[in-house]
Write an enzyme that holds these catalytic residues in place. Structure first.
Site, PDB file in Angstrom:
ATOM      1  N   GLY A 136       0.809  -1.218   0.000  1.00 31.25           N
ATOM      2  CA  GLY A 136       0.000   0.000   0.000  1.00 31.25           C
ATOM      3  C   GLY A 136       0.836   1.259   0.000  1.00 31.25           C
ATOM      4  O   GLY A 136       1.323   1.689   1.052  1.00 31.25           O
ATOM      5  N   ARG A 249       8.812  -3.294 -11.527  1.00 31.23           N
ATOM      6  CA  ARG A 249       8.911  -2.772 -12.907  1.00 31.23           C
ATOM      7  C   ARG A 249       9.761  -3.677 -13.770  1.00 31.23           C
ATOM      8  O   ARG A 249       9.500  -3.842 -14.953  1.00 31.23           O
ATOM      9  CB  ARG A 249       9.582  -1.395 -12.890  1.00 31.23           C
ATOM     10  CG  ARG A 249       8.674  -0.302 -12.500  1.00 31.23           C
ATOM     11  CD  ARG A 249       9.443   0.967 -12.246  1.00 31.23           C
ATOM     12  NE  ARG A 249       8.569   1.891 -11.549  1.00 31.23           N
ATOM     13  CZ  ARG A 249       8.995   2.807 -10.693  1.00 31.23           C
ATOM     14  NH1 ARG A 249      10.284   2.931 -10.420  1.00 31.23           N
ATOM     15  NH2 ARG A 249       8.138   3.599 -10.103  1.00 31.23           N
ATOM     16  N   GLU A 369       2.986   1.355 -11.402  1.00 29.80           N
ATOM     17  CA  GLU A 369       4.453   1.244 -11.287  1.00 29.80           C
ATOM     18  C   GLU A 369       5.150   2.387 -12.021  1.00 29.80           C
ATOM     19  O   GLU A 369       6.170   2.197 -12.677  1.00 29.80           O
ATOM     20  CB  GLU A 369       4.959  -0.089 -11.852  1.00 29.80           C
ATOM     21  CG  GLU A 369       4.240  -1.311 -11.363  1.00 29.80           C
ATOM     22  CD  GLU A 369       4.600  -1.669  -9.937  1.00 29.80           C
ATOM     23  OE1 GLU A 369       5.569  -1.107  -9.413  1.00 29.80           O
ATOM     24  OE2 GLU A 369       3.890  -2.496  -9.359  1.00 29.80           O
ATOM     25  N   GLY A 370       4.579   3.576 -11.932  1.00 29.89           N
ATOM     26  CA  GLY A 370       5.129   4.749 -12.612  1.00 29.89           C
ATOM     27  C   GLY A 370       4.500   4.867 -13.983  1.00 29.89           C
ATOM     28  O   GLY A 370       4.584   3.956 -14.803  1.00 29.89           O
ATOM     29  N   THR A 371       3.865   6.012 -14.225  1.00 27.56           N
ATOM     30  CA  THR A 371       3.187   6.184 -15.518  1.00 27.56           C
ATOM     31  C   THR A 371       4.237   6.387 -16.619  1.00 27.56           C
ATOM     32  O   THR A 371       5.402   6.684 -16.343  1.00 27.56           O
ATOM     33  CB  THR A 371       2.267   7.431 -15.493  1.00 27.56           C
ATOM     34  OG1 THR A 371       3.090   8.589 -15.349  1.00 27.56           O
ATOM     35  CG2 THR A 371       1.256   7.370 -14.354  1.00 27.56           C
TER      36      THR A 371
HETATM   37  C1  LIG Z   1      -5.134  -1.809 -11.579  1.00 26.49           C
HETATM   38  C2  LIG Z   1      -4.195  -1.027 -10.730  1.00 26.49           C
HETATM   39  C3  LIG Z   1      -3.499  -1.657  -9.705  1.00 26.49           C
HETATM   40  C4  LIG Z   1      -2.646  -0.925  -8.873  1.00 26.49           C
HETATM   41  N1  LIG Z   1      -2.002  -1.561  -7.824  1.00 26.49           N
HETATM   42  C5  LIG Z   1      -1.303  -0.812  -6.918  1.00 26.49           C
HETATM   43  C6  LIG Z   1      -0.741  -1.430  -5.744  1.00 26.49           C
HETATM   44  O1  LIG Z   1      -0.810  -2.652  -5.562  1.00 26.49           O
HETATM   45  N2  LIG Z   1      -0.124  -0.630  -4.823  1.00 26.49           N
HETATM   46  C7  LIG Z   1      -0.010   0.714  -4.984  1.00 26.49           C
HETATM   47  O2  LIG Z   1       0.554   1.377  -4.107  1.00 26.49           O
HETATM   48  N3  LIG Z   1      -0.525   1.330  -6.105  1.00 26.49           N
HETATM   49  C8  LIG Z   1      -1.161   0.598  -7.056  1.00 26.49           C
HETATM   50  N4  LIG Z   1      -1.705   1.209  -8.182  1.00 26.49           N
HETATM   51  C9  LIG Z   1      -1.631   2.672  -8.295  1.00 26.49           C
HETATM   52  C10 LIG Z   1      -0.696   3.177  -9.364  1.00 26.49           C
HETATM   53  O3  LIG Z   1       0.644   2.979  -8.997  1.00 26.49           O
HETATM   54  C11 LIG Z   1      -1.040   4.652  -9.623  1.00 26.49           C
HETATM   55  O4  LIG Z   1      -2.272   4.659 -10.308  1.00 26.49           O
HETATM   56  C12 LIG Z   1       0.018   5.394 -10.414  1.00 26.49           C
HETATM   57  O5  LIG Z   1       1.145   5.638  -9.613  1.00 26.49           O
HETATM   58  C13 LIG Z   1      -0.480   6.726 -10.980  1.00 26.49           C
HETATM   59  O6  LIG Z   1      -1.107   7.489  -9.997  1.00 26.49           O
HETATM   60  P1  LIG Z   1      -2.567   8.124 -10.294  1.00 26.49           P
HETATM   61  O7  LIG Z   1      -3.434   7.069 -10.840  1.00 26.49           O
HETATM   62  O8  LIG Z   1      -2.970   8.820  -9.051  1.00 26.49           O
HETATM   63  O9  LIG Z   1      -2.337   9.159 -11.445  1.00 26.49           O
HETATM   64  P2  LIG Z   1      -1.776  10.660 -11.309  1.00 26.49           P
HETATM   65  O10 LIG Z   1      -0.497  10.679 -10.574  1.00 26.49           O
HETATM   66  O11 LIG Z   1      -2.884  11.561 -10.844  1.00 26.49           O
HETATM   67  O12 LIG Z   1      -1.478  10.982 -12.831  1.00 26.49           O
HETATM   68  C14 LIG Z   1      -2.485  11.328 -13.780  1.00 26.49           C
HETATM   69  C15 LIG Z   1      -1.787  11.748 -15.076  1.00 26.49           C
HETATM   70  O13 LIG Z   1      -0.937  12.890 -14.814  1.00 26.49           O
HETATM   71  C16 LIG Z   1       0.371  12.598 -15.233  1.00 26.49           C
HETATM   72  N5  LIG Z   1       1.346  13.268 -14.375  1.00 26.49           N
HETATM   73  C17 LIG Z   1       1.453  13.216 -13.021  1.00 26.49           C
HETATM   74  N6  LIG Z   1       2.518  13.918 -12.615  1.00 26.49           N
HETATM   75  C18 LIG Z   1       3.091  14.427 -13.743  1.00 26.49           C
HETATM   76  C19 LIG Z   1       4.229  15.260 -13.987  1.00 26.49           C
HETATM   77  N7  LIG Z   1       5.019  15.675 -13.009  1.00 26.49           N
HETATM   78  N8  LIG Z   1       4.494  15.594 -15.269  1.00 26.49           N
HETATM   79  C20 LIG Z   1       3.736  15.125 -16.283  1.00 26.49           C
HETATM   80  N9  LIG Z   1       2.663  14.342 -16.114  1.00 26.49           N
HETATM   81  C21 LIG Z   1       2.347  14.005 -14.859  1.00 26.49           C
HETATM   82  C22 LIG Z   1       0.490  11.096 -15.123  1.00 26.49           C
HETATM   83  O14 LIG Z   1       1.568  10.606 -15.901  1.00 26.49           O
HETATM   84  C23 LIG Z   1      -0.864  10.662 -15.622  1.00 26.49           C
HETATM   85  O15 LIG Z   1      -0.870  10.686 -17.027  1.00 26.49           O
HETATM   86  C24 LIG Z   1      -2.499   0.477  -9.073  1.00 26.49           C
HETATM   87  C25 LIG Z   1      -3.167   1.095 -10.132  1.00 26.49           C
HETATM   88  C26 LIG Z   1      -4.001   0.358 -10.959  1.00 26.49           C
HETATM   89  C27 LIG Z   1      -4.715   1.048 -12.081  1.00 26.49           C
END
Ligand SMILES: Cc1cc2nc3c(=O)[nH]c(=O)nc-3n(C[C@H](O)[C@H](O)[C@H](O)COP(=O)(O)OP(=O)(O)OC[C@H]3O[C@@H](n4cnc5c(N)ncnc54)[C@H](O)[C@@H]3O)c2cc1C
Length: 390
Positions: A136, A249, A369-371
């Protein structure tokens, strides 16, 4: 048809693998063919996965925490772990996610940062699949920027008291143990939280259209009281969870190519038997161009994955290199899945074929795991020396 070759055989990439690596890959491939393929489309449509049952079987197969040493883990090299991820994700990204979260996030965190007692208590049971873990880090308002997390832990006598919530947590509702990252007076710390501790609860994230054969949950921590030794003693600051993410990753670098390979193979099969205008659509030049472009990206991705695997086996791989692999291979895998879908025409949008399922799954893989964007920024910083995150 004269001398047709599979997409992977095209460049004879197998030559770089050792006998043990090939054997392991075949074993996991067989498991996926026998145990996953016949059911996965139904699981996906129903939005379910028999995760507990599968965890036991995956434990028997030896893939849970397989690249970790001791405590009942198989202790393979990193490349073998990667190859297993490719085979698992050829079945479904949800299956690979189950294994990644267990081995690379929850088990790795305890293995790397835990006390001897924490390791003895959890790792052997997690390696067999008897106990499931989750990780988490993300919160509803702290995704790409986990340093802005609000979940916190305070000292109360010898105890810790944890409060906050986590979002998008794979395996959250079914986990026996959660590795939870929280803000403390000393910065960010990791905690090993048995999920039957009073105040801990988990509920499903609803209406997912991606990774449907995977459990995704919200964790709620309402003054969860933990003993003083629940903290991961060796994890200091955000570097702790970020190093776990590097491990996961690395698996994705290989895993995404499994989904892509399944798409390419399905598209070649389909195009060879589907006839329009009096001949198989595989005989049209436009279709062949699509197939060739897909196969080339798949093989280039596998070359990259194997290169990173060998670097990791030699203890040389860097975080930026893993970012490069994750960025490239997930992006290309998704492009391959979308292109494969076009070759299957209308049939491509059904669950009868795996391509749309893989494409939808890979949307999650692109984000977690990092977008894509965050890994681009990591590489931008590596090239220019200028961080552009904020
Ligand atoms: C099916 C699924 C399973 C998951 N499992 C886990 C888990 O087991 N444990 C856990 O901890 N998390 C988990 N995650 C969470 C996942 O790691 C996050 O969704 C991810 O880190 C992105 O965060 P966010 O969705 O809040 O998007 P945000 O951070 O809100 O990003 C939204 C958009 O803005 C962009 N963005 C953000 N910051 C910047 C910047 N500085 N410059 C340019 N663009 C930017 C992003 O690239 C993206 O396109 C899971 C997610 C999914 C969908």
């Amino acid at each position: 048809m004269a001398d047709a070759r599979g997409p992977i055989e095209l460049l004879a990439l197998d030559r770089g693998l050792g006998d043990e690596e090939r054997l392991l890959r075949e074993t996991v491939r067989r498991f996926v063919d026998d145990r996953i393929r016949p059911h996965v489309a139904d699981w996906y449509v129903e939005g379910t996965i028999p995760a507990r049952e599968l965890a036991r079987e995956l434990g028997e197969l030896g893939v849970l925490g397989m690249h970790l040493q001791g405590y009942g883990c198989a202790g393979t090299n990193a490349t073998s772990y990667g190859l297993a991820c490719t085979e698992l994700e050829a079945g479904d990204s949800g299956l690979r996610s189950l294994v990644s979260v267990q081995g690379s996030l929850a088990m790795f965190a305890i293995h790397r940062f835990g006390s001897e007692e924490q390791k003895e208590q959890w790792l052997p049971r997690m390696a067999t699949g008897e106990a499931l873990g989750c990780f988490g880090l993300t919160e509803a308002d702290a995704g790409s920027d986990p340093g802005s997390m609000r979940t916190h832990a305070r000292r109360d006598g010898d105890d810790w008291v944890l409060a906050g919530s986590k979002m998008w947590i794979t395996n959250g509702e079914i986990a026996d143990v959660a590795v939870v990252w929280a803000r403390t007076e000393d910065g960010i710390n990791g905690f090993v939280v048995p999920t039957d501790t009073p105040g801990f609860s988990a509920r499903p994230v609803g209406a997912k259209l991606s990774l449907r054969a995977s459990v995704t949950s919200e964790l709620v921590l309402e003054d969860v009281r933990l003993p003083g030794d629940a903290v991961l003693p060796e994890a200091k600051g955000l570097r702790g969870p970020l190093s776990c993410l590097d491990e996961a990753r690395f698996g994705i670098v290989f895993g995404a190519l499994g989904a892509a390979r399944d798409c390419v193979e399905t598209a070649i099969d389909y195009a060879s038997s589907r006839t329009q205008f009096g001949k198989p659509i595989a005989a049209f030049q436009l279709t062949q161009r699509k197939l060739v472009d897909m196969a080339l990206e798949l093989d280039k991705g596998m070359l990259l994955a194997l290169h990173l695997g060998r670097l990791k086996d030699d203890g040389l791989v860097t975080s930026q290199q893993i970012s490069a692999g994750k960025l490239n291979n997930v992006r290309e895998a998704l492009a391959i899945a979308r292109e494969a879908r076009t070759i299957l025409g209308a049939n491509g949008i059904t669950a009868e074929y795996p391509v749309m399922r893989h494409a939808a799954n890979l949307e999650s893989v692109l984000t977690y795991e990092g977008t894509n964007e965050v890994h681009t920024l990591v590489l931008g910083e590596a090239l220019t020396g200028l961080p552009a995150y904020r």
